[in-house]
Design an enzyme around this catalytic site. Structure first.
Site, PDB file in Angstrom:
ATOM      1  N   THR A   1       0.840  -1.211   0.000  1.00  0.00           N
ATOM      2  CA  THR A   1       0.000   0.000   0.000  1.00  0.00           C
ATOM      3  C   THR A   1       0.871   1.255   0.000  1.00  0.00           C
ATOM      4  O   THR A   1       0.649   2.186  -0.787  1.00  0.00           O
ATOM      5  CB  THR A   1      -0.931  -0.008   1.238  1.00  0.00           C
ATOM      6  OG1 THR A   1      -1.717  -1.200   1.187  1.00  0.00           O
ATOM      7  CG2 THR A   1      -1.836   1.197   1.259  1.00  0.00           C
TER       8      THR A   1
ATOM      9  N   CYS B   1      -9.687  -7.382   1.056  1.00  0.00           N
ATOM     10  CA  CYS B   1      -9.968  -6.038   1.553  1.00  0.00           C
ATOM     11  C   CYS B   1     -11.451  -5.739   1.530  1.00  0.00           C
ATOM     12  O   CYS B   1     -11.925  -4.922   2.280  1.00  0.00           O
ATOM     13  CB  CYS B   1      -9.237  -5.016   0.707  1.00  0.00           C
ATOM     14  SG  CYS B   1      -7.519  -5.420   0.563  1.00  0.00           S
TER      15      CYS B   1
HETATM   16  C1  LIG Z   1      -2.298  -6.623  -5.708  1.00  0.00           C
HETATM   17  C2  LIG Z   1      -2.086  -6.036  -4.367  1.00  0.00           C
HETATM   18  N1  LIG Z   1      -1.572  -4.804  -4.256  1.00  0.00           N
HETATM   19  C3  LIG Z   1      -1.345  -4.238  -3.054  1.00  0.00           C
HETATM   20  C4  LIG Z   1      -1.646  -4.874  -1.881  1.00  0.00           C
HETATM   21  C5  LIG Z   1      -1.375  -4.206  -0.584  1.00  0.00           C
HETATM   22  O1  LIG Z   1      -0.217  -4.716   0.018  1.00  0.00           O
HETATM   23  P1  LIG Z   1       0.055  -4.559   1.585  1.00  0.00           P
HETATM   24  O2  LIG Z   1      -0.934  -5.429   2.283  1.00  0.00           O
HETATM   25  O3  LIG Z   1       1.460  -4.993   1.782  1.00  0.00           O
HETATM   26  O4  LIG Z   1      -0.119  -3.103   1.904  1.00  0.00           O
HETATM   27  C6  LIG Z   1      -2.204  -6.164  -1.940  1.00  0.00           C
HETATM   28  C7  LIG Z   1      -2.561  -6.892  -0.702  1.00  0.00           C
HETATM   29  O5  LIG Z   1      -3.727  -7.072  -0.407  1.00  0.00           O
HETATM   30  C8  LIG Z   1      -2.436  -6.748  -3.213  1.00  0.00           C
HETATM   31  O6  LIG Z   1      -2.963  -7.970  -3.332  1.00  0.00           O
END
Ligand SMILES: Cc1ncc(COP(=O)(O)O)c(C=O)c1O
Length: 393
Positions: free
Chosen positions: A75, A339
């Site tokens: 993120t 999410c």
């Molecule tokens: C494709 C994708 N991008 C970004 C994220 C976010 O990553 P993080 O949980 O390390 O912030 C996720 C995780 O859910 C993801 O699957």
């Protein structure tokens, strides 16, 4: 029942840390716990460990060590890539995203919109693959940045990065790639890819949570989003979590080794294909996204399956309800992206792929880890059949 890892089929959400990762972190915690910016010997030891890990990660991902920025995860990397690249853009400048991005990219794009930029979401086909003609048509001023998700978390589609990158290069427009789901499932050689920025995270590949990286092409200009101690070349302030970095790099190495041991192909794909074959024997289940068995394996994440369930009358079955039923049978899966699985709304990803509102609530995802084996081939289809019984089967 249900608490042995064999039953955990939600690796695209997160994974449990590997033993070797925990051991590496434990060693680091004992030896290199100090602030890497401190000038004394304790600090020096932490700084050395940090830079050693940066070198190691750069070696594993085929990029220069100086181009690895450690962040708190996917993120943050995505926000730094999008917002940090577009600071100072004139109002009306355009950013292009696919219409199947992760919510983190959509949130960063919303911020760009508030800065006065124009955000265009590019269409995808029924399998979740980007419309390259539409992309190419918009690769001209005022487009300032393109951002695409390489491996889609919910439906598993893999975008043709080389082709997208070549188009962006030809137009002189920088490209950011969300590589979070791809890391560890295909060898990545950043310098060989026509990509300017790549976001990564550790926790999807049995690394720790709260750590990730942004890879930045040499010469790409980036503004920091937060001020402070000037760490990470002034681009990401905050005392570096050396222990998490160490766990992250260990996890990448474990996955890289696994890929190399299997000729660069994630061995989970064979189990996934066999599982798909068996699950689709049930009349209530259909696949969403690319079918990897039809010569298009490279267009789907190798550990990933996404399904849509319908009642015998053809009525879509809410993914959330099916996931609950499957958990009663001992298996942990996910409805759509993690999410959004807390609430039941139509999946924007399935809507973008052309599914109707009810169908877009009927998605479910199964994502495998390296520990899964043939045992699943009997047990999961049987559990799925029992989970579907309350819906009329
Ligand atoms: C494709 C994708 N991008 C970004 C994220 C976010 O990553 P993080 O949980 O390390 O912030 C996720 C995780 O859910 C993801 O699957």
């Amino acid at each position: 029942m249900g608490h042995d890892l064999h039953h955990y089929l939600d690796c695209s959400a997160t994974t449990p840390p590997a033993e070797a990762v925990l051991a590496a972190m434990q060693r680091c915690r004992a030896e290199a716990w100090a602030n890497p910016s401190s000038l004394h010997g304790f600090g020096l030891r932490a700084a050395e460990q940090l830079e050693r890990q940066r070198q190691r990660l750069a070696g594993l991902l085929g990029c220069q060590a100086g181009r690895v920025l450690f962040t708190s995860g996917g993120t943050e990397s995505i926000h730094l890539a999008l917002l940090g690249s577009c600071r100072g853009q004139t109002s009306g400048a355009r950013v292009l995203l696919s219409s199947v991005e992760h919510p983190a990219s959509l949130a960063a794009a919303d911020q760009l919109r508030r800065w006065g930029m124009v955000v265009d979401l590019l269409p995808v086909d029924r399998q979740g693959r980007l419309d390259l003609e539409r992309l190419q048509a918009l690769l001209a001023p005022p487009t300032a940045l393109v951002s695409v998700i390489w491996g889609q978390s919910e439906v598993g589609s893999v975008q043709p990065l080389e082709r997208i990158g070549a188009l962006c290069r030809a137009a002189g427009i920088p490209l950011h790639v969300d590589g979070v789901q791809m890391l560890g499932h295909r060898p990545i050689s950043f310098d060989a890819l026509p990509v300017d920025l790549m976001s990564l995270t550790a926790h999807k590949i049995q690394g720790p949570k709260g750590i990730g990286a942004l890879l930045v092409r040499d010469g790409h200009s980036l503004e920091p989003l937060q001020g402070g101690g000037g760490q990470e070349g002034g681009l990401r302030a905050g005392t570096e979590p050396v222990e998490l970095v160490t766990g992250f790099v260990e996890a990448v190495e474990l996955r890289q080794r696994r890929l190399l041991d299997h000729g660069g192909v994630d061995p989970s794909s064979h189990l996934r294909d066999a599982l798909l074959q068996r699950l689709l024997l049930h009349p209530g289940l259909e696949l969403t996204g690319v079918d990897p068995r039809q010569g298009q394996a490279h267009q789907r994440l190798p550990h990933h399956l996404s399904l849509l369930a319908r009642s015998p009358q053809g009525q879509p079955i809410a993914g959330r309800q099916l996931v609950q039923q499957l958990w009663r049978q001992g298996f942990a899966a996910s409805s759509g992206s993690a999410c959004s699985s807390g609430r039941q709304t139509p999946s924007p990803v399935l809507l973008a792929m052309g599914y109707g509102a009810e169908e877009a609530q009927a998605g479910m995802r199964i994502s495998l880890g390296p520990w899964h084996g043939e045992r699943l081939l009997e047990e999961l289809p049987a559990a799925m059949a029992r989970a579907l019984q309350p819906f009329g089967f």
